[in-house]
Design a protein around this motif. Structure first.
Motif, PDB file in Angstrom:
ATOM      1  N   HIS A 186       0.831  -1.205   0.000  1.00 14.76           N
ATOM      2  CA  HIS A 186       0.000   0.000   0.000  1.00 14.76           C
ATOM      3  C   HIS A 186       0.866   1.255   0.000  1.00 14.76           C
ATOM      4  O   HIS A 186       0.580   2.226  -0.709  1.00 14.76           O
ATOM      5  N   GLU A 187       1.931   1.225   0.775  1.00  9.13           N
ATOM      6  CA  GLU A 187       2.834   2.375   0.836  1.00  9.13           C
ATOM      7  C   GLU A 187       3.584   2.550  -0.478  1.00  9.13           C
ATOM      8  O   GLU A 187       3.821   3.678  -0.921  1.00  9.13           O
ATOM      9  N   ALA A 189       2.399   1.821  -3.400  1.00  8.53           N
ATOM     10  CA  ALA A 189       1.444   2.412  -4.339  1.00  8.53           C
ATOM     11  C   ALA A 189       1.325   3.918  -4.117  1.00  8.53           C
ATOM     12  O   ALA A 189       1.236   4.697  -5.072  1.00  8.53           O
ATOM     13  N   ALA A 190       1.336   4.343  -2.843  1.00  9.79           N
ATOM     14  CA  ALA A 190       1.258   5.776  -2.544  1.00  9.79           C
ATOM     15  C   ALA A 190       2.502   6.504  -3.031  1.00  9.79           C
ATOM     16  O   ALA A 190       2.443   7.637  -3.499  1.00  9.79           O
ATOM     17  N   PHE A 191       3.664   5.833  -2.912  1.00  6.28           N
ATOM     18  CA  PHE A 191       4.920   6.444  -3.345  1.00  6.28           C
ATOM     19  C   PHE A 191       5.025   6.487  -4.858  1.00  6.28           C
ATOM     20  O   PHE A 191       5.413   7.494  -5.440  1.00  6.28           O
ATOM     21  N   ALA A 192       4.720   5.372  -5.491  1.00  6.45           N
ATOM     22  CA  ALA A 192       5.002   5.238  -6.918  1.00  6.45           C
ATOM     23  C   ALA A 192       3.832   5.667  -7.796  1.00  6.45           C
ATOM     24  O   ALA A 192       4.007   5.825  -9.011  1.00  6.45           O
ATOM     25  N   SER A 193       2.651   5.836  -7.203  1.00  4.99           N
ATOM     26  CA  SER A 193       1.447   6.146  -7.986  1.00  4.99           C
ATOM     27  C   SER A 193       1.330   5.180  -9.156  1.00  4.99           C
ATOM     28  O   SER A 193       1.044   5.568 -10.288  1.00  4.99           O
ATOM     29  N   GLY A 194       1.590   3.917  -8.859  1.00  3.36           N
ATOM     30  CA  GLY A 194       1.612   2.920  -9.924  1.00  3.36           C
ATOM     31  C   GLY A 194       0.237   2.642 -10.493  1.00  3.36           C
ATOM     32  O   GLY A 194      -0.719   2.424  -9.758  1.00  3.36           O
ATOM     33  N   GLY A 195       0.116   2.688 -11.796  1.00  2.00           N
ATOM     34  CA  GLY A 195      -1.153   2.410 -12.451  1.00  2.00           C
ATOM     35  C   GLY A 195      -1.272   0.950 -12.812  1.00  2.00           C
ATOM     36  O   GLY A 195      -1.467   0.604 -13.967  1.00  2.00           O
ATOM     37  N   GLY A 196      -1.141   0.073 -11.835  1.00  2.00           N
ATOM     38  CA  GLY A 196      -1.269  -1.348 -12.076  1.00  2.00           C
ATOM     39  C   GLY A 196       0.028  -2.033 -12.466  1.00  2.00           C
ATOM     40  O   GLY A 196       0.023  -3.207 -12.821  1.00  2.00           O
ATOM     41  N   GLU A 197       1.154  -1.307 -12.426  1.00  2.00           N
ATOM     42  CA  GLU A 197       2.415  -1.931 -12.781  1.00  2.00           C
ATOM     43  C   GLU A 197       2.802  -2.990 -11.750  1.00  2.00           C
ATOM     44  O   GLU A 197       2.347  -2.972 -10.604  1.00  2.00           O
ATOM     45  N   THR A 215      12.863  -2.144  -0.575  1.00  2.00           N
ATOM     46  CA  THR A 215      12.300  -3.409  -0.112  1.00  2.00           C
ATOM     47  C   THR A 215      10.803  -3.255   0.066  1.00  2.00           C
ATOM     48  O   THR A 215      10.335  -2.303   0.702  1.00  2.00           O
ATOM     49  N   VAL A 216      10.044  -4.198  -0.499  1.00  6.58           N
ATOM     50  CA  VAL A 216       8.591  -4.239  -0.335  1.00  6.58           C
ATOM     51  C   VAL A 216       8.266  -5.449   0.539  1.00  6.58           C
ATOM     52  O   VAL A 216       8.539  -6.594   0.158  1.00  6.58           O
ATOM     53  N   THR A 217       7.717  -5.196   1.727  1.00  5.37           N
ATOM     54  CA  THR A 217       7.319  -6.298   2.598  1.00  5.37           C
ATOM     55  C   THR A 217       5.929  -6.765   2.188  1.00  5.37           C
ATOM     56  O   THR A 217       5.036  -5.957   1.939  1.00  5.37           O
TER      57      THR A 217
END
Length: 301
Positions: A186-187, A189-197, A215-217
């Motif tokens: 979730h964090e 996504a907030a950082f990267a503003s990923g559009g489904g990547e 690192t993504v936990t």
């Protein structure tokens, strides 16, 4: 191998219940339990139990929650020379733990919100690593990272919880001074503003903005770490969860401790993942964290 943690100190009020209440719902739970918490304090305790010399910079109030908030830090031997007593309530976290082990947390920041850059230590010569989270004001993190980077420290930033108001791109100066960024899905996504990547794509994009590692936990799915040269996917250490409250903080504290002790990144990530899993097998946050001997024994298995 000395670690400086700049972060929050809370007292946790925890209630176990059959499930986490839905909006507007009241759920009856067991007796409330007061214990030490706060992401900064949790990570400092995890790093100290993992064998590093740790100093905490943060703040508490002068109220009745001060003593329980500091009890775990004292037991773990964390240096409290950087702790400040302010005219504000000690931070408080209200935690509901479901029978499944999942949790929901609401935090009243209290004294943590009153910390300023003036409370930061001016002499960083005794430290090798700085560990930050998102429970202090953003300008404090920014200045702490800037000073640490200039002094040659390795800066780790656990961007949790994700900033919610407004949900904006991360501070570019903080990212530029961060060597290792740690986030959950979730964090990220907030950082990267990923559009489904894909997670790897989102994490790799952040490497261009300063961090040498992201690192993504992933909870029960382990963790994913991306550097310029490698992608390291680690499965979760198998356990039966009782309470996941302190797992992420355990991961961050142990990762920092093992890096500060000179272990290579893959080894430190492995130890952190095992430690986080062990912390899920007992109730509480700091009370559930494993020490270095327990981590080593689990790694040997």
């Amino acid at each position: 191998m000395s670690v400086l943690v700049v972060g929050s100190v809370n007292a946790d009020v925890t209630v176990r219940a059959a499930r986490i209440p839905a909006p507007g719902e009241t759920v009856l739970g067991e007796e409330a339990r007061v214990s030490p918490g706060g992401k900064g304090a949790n990570q400092a305790v995890a790093a100290a139990l993992a064998g590093s010399s740790v100093t905490l910079c943060g703040a508490v109030g002068r109220d009745t929650f001060r003593a329980p908030a500091l009890s775990g830090l004292t037991r773990a031997g964390v240096d409290l020379a950087g702790l400040h007593e302010l005219d504000a309530p000690t931070g408080l976290a209200l935690i509901t733990v479901a029978a499944s082990g999942e949790n929901a947390i609401t935090v009243a920041s209290g004294a943590n919100a009153r910390v300023t850059s003036a409370h930061l230590p001016t002499d960083l010569s005794g430290f090798t690593h700085l560990l930050l989270q998102n429970e202090l004001p953003s300008e404090v993190n920014r200045e702490a990272a800037r000073r640490a980077h200039a002094a040659g420290l390795t800066v780790l930033h656990n961007a949790a919880p994700a900033r919610q108001a407004p949900m904006e791109q991360p501070d570019p100066e903080l990212l530029a001074h961060t060597h290792h960024l740690i986030v959950n899905e979730h964090e990220l996504a907030a950082f990267a503003s990923g559009g489904g990547e894909a997670l790897e794509t989102q994490a790799r994009a952040l490497l261009t903005r300063g961090p040498r590692a992201v690192t993504v936990t992933l909870g029960a799915q382990g963790s994913l770490t991306v550097t310029a040269d490698a992608v390291d996917r680690l499965p979760a250490f198998p356990v039966t969860p009782v309470d996941t409250t302190g797992a992420g903080d355990t991961f961050c504290g142990v990762l920092t401790a093992w890096l500060a002790q000179g272990h290579p990144l893959p080894t430190a990530l492995h130890a952190a993942g095992v430690a986080a899993a062990l912390a899920c097998t007992r109730p509480g946050a700091q009370d559930a964290m494993p020490d270095r001997a327990e981590i080593a024994a689990a790694l040997a298995r």
